[in-house]
Design a protein around this motif. Structure first.
Motif, PDB file in Angstrom:
ATOM      1  N   ILE A 141       6.811  -9.009  73.536  1.00 31.64           N
ATOM      2  CA  ILE A 141       7.997  -9.585  72.655  1.00 31.64           C
ATOM      3  C   ILE A 141       7.707 -11.042  72.360  1.00 31.64           C
ATOM      4  O   ILE A 141       7.745 -11.869  73.336  1.00 31.64           O
ATOM      5  N   VAL A 142       7.379 -11.534  71.235  1.00 31.47           N
ATOM      6  CA  VAL A 142       7.402 -12.835  70.537  1.00 31.47           C
ATOM      7  C   VAL A 142       8.108 -13.115  69.631  1.00 31.47           C
ATOM      8  O   VAL A 142       8.316 -12.342  68.432  1.00 31.47           O
ATOM      9  N   CYS A 143       9.102 -14.445  69.626  1.00 32.26           N
ATOM     10  CA  CYS A 143       9.794 -14.695  68.346  1.00 32.26           C
ATOM     11  C   CYS A 143       9.427 -15.936  68.232  1.00 32.26           C
ATOM     12  O   CYS A 143       9.776 -16.817  68.814  1.00 32.26           O
ATOM     13  N   VAL A 144       9.589 -16.247  66.933  1.00 35.37           N
ATOM     14  CA  VAL A 144       9.067 -17.708  66.333  1.00 35.37           C
ATOM     15  C   VAL A 144      10.011 -18.176  65.082  1.00 35.37           C
ATOM     16  O   VAL A 144      10.018 -17.229  64.293  1.00 35.37           O
ATOM     17  N   ASP A 145      10.755 -19.292  65.294  1.00 32.63           N
ATOM     18  CA  ASP A 145      11.204 -20.021  64.202  1.00 32.63           C
ATOM     19  C   ASP A 145      10.428 -20.645  63.436  1.00 32.63           C
ATOM     20  O   ASP A 145      10.005 -21.756  63.582  1.00 32.63           O
ATOM     21  N   ASN A 146      10.045 -20.146  62.175  1.00 36.18           N
ATOM     22  CA  ASN A 146       9.081 -20.806  61.254  1.00 36.18           C
ATOM     23  C   ASN A 146       9.724 -21.954  60.495  1.00 36.18           C
ATOM     24  O   ASN A 146      11.088 -22.102  60.684  1.00 36.18           O
ATOM     25  N   ARG A 147       8.879 -22.689  59.717  1.00 33.89           N
ATOM     26  CA  ARG A 147       9.560 -23.727  58.823  1.00 33.89           C
ATOM     27  C   ARG A 147      10.681 -23.084  57.945  1.00 33.89           C
ATOM     28  O   ARG A 147      10.433 -21.925  57.625  1.00 33.89           O
ATOM     29  N   GLY A 148      11.532 -23.816  57.627  1.00 28.93           N
ATOM     30  CA  GLY A 148      12.698 -23.212  56.813  1.00 28.93           C
ATOM     31  C   GLY A 148      13.805 -23.135  57.759  1.00 28.93           C
ATOM     32  O   GLY A 148      15.115 -22.859  57.217  1.00 28.93           O
ATOM     33  N   THR A 149      13.801 -22.813  59.009  1.00 22.50           N
ATOM     34  CA  THR A 149      14.876 -22.449  59.651  1.00 22.50           C
ATOM     35  C   THR A 149      15.524 -23.566  60.492  1.00 22.50           C
ATOM     36  O   THR A 149      15.387 -24.733  59.758  1.00 22.50           O
ATOM     37  N   GLY A 150      16.655 -23.539  60.976  1.00 22.32           N
ATOM     38  CA  GLY A 150      17.750 -24.821  61.070  1.00 22.32           C
ATOM     39  C   GLY A 150      17.634 -25.260  62.314  1.00 22.32           C
ATOM     40  O   GLY A 150      16.665 -25.191  63.137  1.00 22.32           O
ATOM     41  N   GLY A 151      18.474 -26.299  62.551  1.00 22.07           N
ATOM     42  CA  GLY A 151      18.456 -27.194  63.829  1.00 22.07           C
ATOM     43  C   GLY A 151      17.383 -28.273  63.999  1.00 22.07           C
ATOM     44  O   GLY A 151      17.660 -28.920  65.006  1.00 22.07           O
ATOM     45  N   ARG A 152      16.763 -28.327  62.868  1.00 23.68           N
ATOM     46  CA  ARG A 152      15.609 -29.506  63.208  1.00 23.68           C
ATOM     47  C   ARG A 152      15.452 -30.463  61.850  1.00 23.68           C
ATOM     48  O   ARG A 152      14.585 -30.979  61.561  1.00 23.68           O
ATOM     49  N   GLY A 153      16.502 -30.652  61.182  1.00 22.11           N
ATOM     50  CA  GLY A 153      16.554 -31.559  60.078  1.00 22.11           C
ATOM     51  C   GLY A 153      16.232 -30.824  58.695  1.00 22.11           C
ATOM     52  O   GLY A 153      15.752 -29.708  58.541  1.00 22.11           O
ATOM     53  N   ARG A 154      16.522 -31.721  57.825  1.00 26.56           N
ATOM     54  CA  ARG A 154      16.476 -31.559  56.353  1.00 26.56           C
ATOM     55  C   ARG A 154      15.052 -31.191  55.792  1.00 26.56           C
ATOM     56  O   ARG A 154      14.809 -30.338  55.172  1.00 26.56           O
ATOM     57  N   LYS A 155      14.323 -31.959  56.376  1.00 31.19           N
ATOM     58  CA  LYS A 155      12.926 -31.809  55.783  1.00 31.19           C
ATOM     59  C   LYS A 155      12.221 -30.471  56.110  1.00 31.19           C
ATOM     60  O   LYS A 155      11.609 -29.887  55.566  1.00 31.19           O
ATOM     61  N   PHE A 156      12.556 -30.046  57.528  1.00 24.89           N
ATOM     62  CA  PHE A 156      11.955 -28.680  58.083  1.00 24.89           C
ATOM     63  C   PHE A 156      12.692 -27.697  57.245  1.00 24.89           C
ATOM     64  O   PHE A 156      11.812 -26.782  56.898  1.00 24.89           O
ATOM     65  N   LYS A 157      13.798 -27.827  57.240  1.00 20.92           N
ATOM     66  CA  LYS A 157      14.741 -26.606  56.511  1.00 20.92           C
ATOM     67  C   LYS A 157      14.392 -26.544  54.949  1.00 20.92           C
ATOM     68  O   LYS A 157      14.088 -25.397  54.627  1.00 20.92           O
ATOM     69  N   HIS A 158      14.258 -27.593  54.332  1.00 19.56           N
ATOM     70  CA  HIS A 158      14.126 -27.546  52.755  1.00 19.56           C
ATOM     71  C   HIS A 158      12.836 -27.521  52.454  1.00 19.56           C
ATOM     72  O   HIS A 158      12.307 -27.407  51.504  1.00 19.56           O
TER      73      HIS A 158
END
Length: 732
Positions: A547-564
């Motif tokens: 099982i693999v789970c990846v938090d892609n770009r756009g997800t939270g916890g890593r700042g505005r640039k990454f999320k937006h």
């Protein structure tokens, strides 16, 4: 595992259970997860802190099977009084089926508002029978005789209860047993007073839309005029003839409710309308009374949500003033954890992403920024509150890791920051009203809820729940190992985790199932204890899947640039990241590159569909549960926040809608939906199926009659996960 391409990106290795030396004898069964609830954590819930700072009240199950509301000493955690039991109230009401479902204390703590037979409406709204229980003389009286009502709330002076019913606001006088009506124009699918419409409830996280003034003399409220909002028709398949359930649901680009703000004065029974500007196409997502007498605070946002204003309204002069404006070239984020906290001198605390990361700011009463209190390349998760006497602010943040939530305190001048939580993983704190004590809820991947009582300086006073029985029980099962890793995609390092089979053999070949959600601001890759869905992944791992789970770009916890980064192009970068991650994983010597699957729910169903269609040379199988298949079908507030309107950004809607990519299907596709889904409408799956048929593509589908977005109730979860398990066995 020595040759792992991912190994070089490890950030931390964690085992699901620390006691691996114990003989783990039992095989994990689906019945353990979805029928017997073997792995459910115990918690401490129903907490109401009492104003003297020495006691709190809470729910408790008694040895005889009864349920009680207990008063406990904060320091000793000993029961000092049993306030009431369920059986006592059942006798008072001559109703053997009576069940306490929730309660709240009046500010004087001499009365209790108790709800029973709660009936869910949408995600956050419900209606119940409400009763007032007098603790001084052990009497009980209904708030509204033989009628279910919503949002019942004590007035600050404890003399009245306000509530909503039939889209109107009512006030019940406890002493006189009389009810007065505040509004009279409420009407289904036209006018809503004091409760939010569907889209505000779902996307702005509010169900109750009225607010008592501190002096109990006024009620502020929102009025929703949804007359011009298009109707969604959802059939309910019960009885000889199915019934239509029609409700107002504004899809992207369509008319919203016209929302207005009002104040009702109990002294003269007059209602004032607050001036929020000449443009009716706005959002009013927040309202609260400030610490200044008669001053009301309202947050206003434009339709595209890239401008936020804080408005102050003086209920005496009836004048409004915009004291703060924040703009963005994408959107101004306003999430569930955002708080506007007013101090006694009229200044206020708020959070903002304006410096690139969400941080805490102090403003004067006129809106002037006085101090940026927190700073750094990390995010504040939640602004909890402030002890004004010591000028100490309490908050949680991702400072140590985007995977962890840590509790801190800091002074209002931005100095003397102190880490309060000492246990790794995810921490959440519930503070007493005077901020002398707090209950900390900690969990980690290898630790179910560890709940402790602390003094405000972080000193632990008592363990309230350690879930030792659950930890002991877990050692009896064969459960695999979970590792947190990093995977690169387009020069961006993504947080991920891997779950290996209990009997993992690096010389064997394994299929992979990826789980995805991936929506803006979300996170699945966090250091916290698993829920039922997570244990399904452990079950699948023991069936021979990695099982693999990846938090892609756009997800939270890593700042505005990454999320937006996904603004105006939902699905593009997220899908690229998931496909790139699958390609990297496929290079590992123990991975069968021809057997990589992906599954998700809601936004995750959108993503799993898109990944199979865009990555049809990478993924063999996808399961999409309750997926969005065309963003034109989803609501205004969420969709337009990230994509603007369909009129402004048509390509952003269409280029990454699975519906329009149906002809690319090559692998195995299973689409599942509840027909009673008021959130992501069944229409999404119906239209996806139509496009697949048009493209002459074979697929599997299943619908759950009358189930909502969560697809649960009775045996539903067991049926769903057994069905998905069987599908994977046959198709991955």
């Amino acid at each position: 595992m020595k040759n792992s391409l991912i190994l070089k990106n490890w950030i931390i290795i964690l085992f699901l259970f620390a006691s691996t030396s114990y003989a783990q004898q039992k095989d994990l069964l689906l019945e353990d997860i979805f029928k017997n609830y073997t792995f459910n954590q115990k918690s401490v819930y129903g907490i109401n802190w009492m104003k003297d700072g020495k006691f709190y009240t809470t729910f408790a199950s008694l040895d005889n099977g009864d349920v009680a509301i207990l008063k406990k000493n904060i320091l000793s955690n000993e029961v000092v009084d049993t306030l009431v039991t369920n059986s006592e109230l059942a006798i008072f009401l001559s109703n053997p089926y009576f069940r306490i479902q929730d309660y709240s204390l009046s500010s004087q703590e001499n009365q209790m508002l108790i709800s029973s037979e709660t009936e869910s409406i949408y995600r956050r709204s419900s209606k119940s029978y409400y009763f007032i229980y007098d603790l001084s003389n052990n009497t009980i009286q209904p708030v509204s005789e033989n009628e279910k009502i919503s949002n019942a709330t004590f007035s600050p002076n404890g003399k009245m209860v306000a509530y909503t019913k039939g889209n109107n606001i009512f006030i019940y006088n406890i002493a006189t047993n009389n009810t007065s009506q505040v509004t009279n124009d409420g009407e289904w699918n036209k006018i809503i007073n004091g409760s939010s419409d569907w889209v505000y409830e779902e996307e702005f996280s509010i169900a109750k839309a009225f607010f008592w003034s501190p002096d109990s003399k006024k009620i502020s409220y929102f009025k929703f005029n949804e007359e011009d909002v298009p109707v969604y028709n959802m059939q309910k398949w019960q009885g000889l003839y199915p019934k239509d359930y029609k409700f107002k649901y504004p899809k992207a680009g369509e008319n919203n409710s016209i929302v207005t703000a009002h104040v009702f004065n109990l002294d003269n029974n007059k209602t004032s309308t607050i001036n929020t500007g000449s443009n009716p196409d706005i959002y009013l997502p927040r309202m609260q009374w400030t610490t200044q007498d008669g001053v009301l605070s309202i947050i206003k946002m434009n339709r595209l949500q890239n401008e936020l204003e804080i408005i102050h309204y003086n209920a005496v002069s009836e004048e409004t003033q915009t004291i703060l404006t924040e703009t963005s070239d994408t959107y101004v984020d306003l999430d569930f954890n955002d708080k506007l906290i007013y101090l006694q001198n009229g200044s206020f605390l708020r959070t903002s992403e304006k410096d690139g990361f969400k941080h805490i700011y102090l403003h004067a009463s006129n809106g002037e920024e006085l101090q940026q209190i927190t700073s750094g390349n990390w995010e504040v998760s939640s602004l909890i509150g402030i002890n004004e006497k010591s000028k100490t602010i309490y908050y949680t943040s991702r400072e140590e890791s985007p995977l962890e939530t840590t509790l801190y305190s800091i002074k209002t001048n931005g100095k003397s920051k102190k880490k309060l939580s000492t246990r790794k993983g995810s921490n959440r704190a519930n503070f007493s009203n005077d901020y002398k004590y707090y209950i900390n809820y900690n969990s980690a991947v290898d630790q179910p809820y560890y709940i402790t009582l602390h003094s405000s300086n972080g000193k632990m006073l008592k363990v309230l729940e350690d879930n030792k029985n659950l930890l002991s029980k877990l050692n009896d099962y064969k459960l695999g190992k979970k590792e947190f890793i990093k995977i690169k995609s387009d020069n961006e390092e993504l947080n991920a985790y891997v779950i290996y089979p209990y009997n993992f053999d690096e010389n064997a070949k394994y299929p992979v199932l990826m789980q995805v959600y991936g929506g803006p601001g979300s996170q699945l890759v966090v250091d916290s204890f698993g829920r039922t869905r997570d244990f399904w992944h452990y079950y699948l791992a023991n069936q021979g899947y990695i099982i693999v789970c990846v938090d892609n770009r756009g997800t939270g916890g890593r700042g505005r640039k990454f999320k937006h980064s996904t603004y105006k192009q939902l699905g593009k970068l997220e899908t690229e990241d998931q496909i790139n991650a699958a390609k990297e994983i496929s290079k590992l010597p123990y991975i069968d590159a021809d057997r990589i699957g992906i599954w998700g729910w809601s936004y995750g169903g959108y993503m799993s569909s898109l990944c199979l269609l865009k990555g049809n040379n990478v993924f063999k199988t996808a399961i999409a549960v309750a997926p969005v298949t065309n963003w034109r079908f989803y609501d205004t507030i969420y969709t337009e926040r990230y994509l603007q309107t369909p009129q402004d950004n048509p390509s952003g809607y269409d280029e990454y809608s699975p519906m329009f990519l149906a002809d690319r299907l090559k692998g195995n596709y299973f689409i599942i939906h509840g027909t009673g889904d008021d959130n992501v409408h069944f229409q999404n799956s119906v239209e996806m199926v139509n496009q697949l048929i048009k493209s002459d593509k074979q697929f599997n589908s299943f619908y759950y009659p009358d189930r909502d977005h969560s697809i649960r109730g009775g045996n539903t979860s067991m049926h769903l996960y057994q069905m998905m398990t069987d599908y994977l066995r046959n198709n991955l």
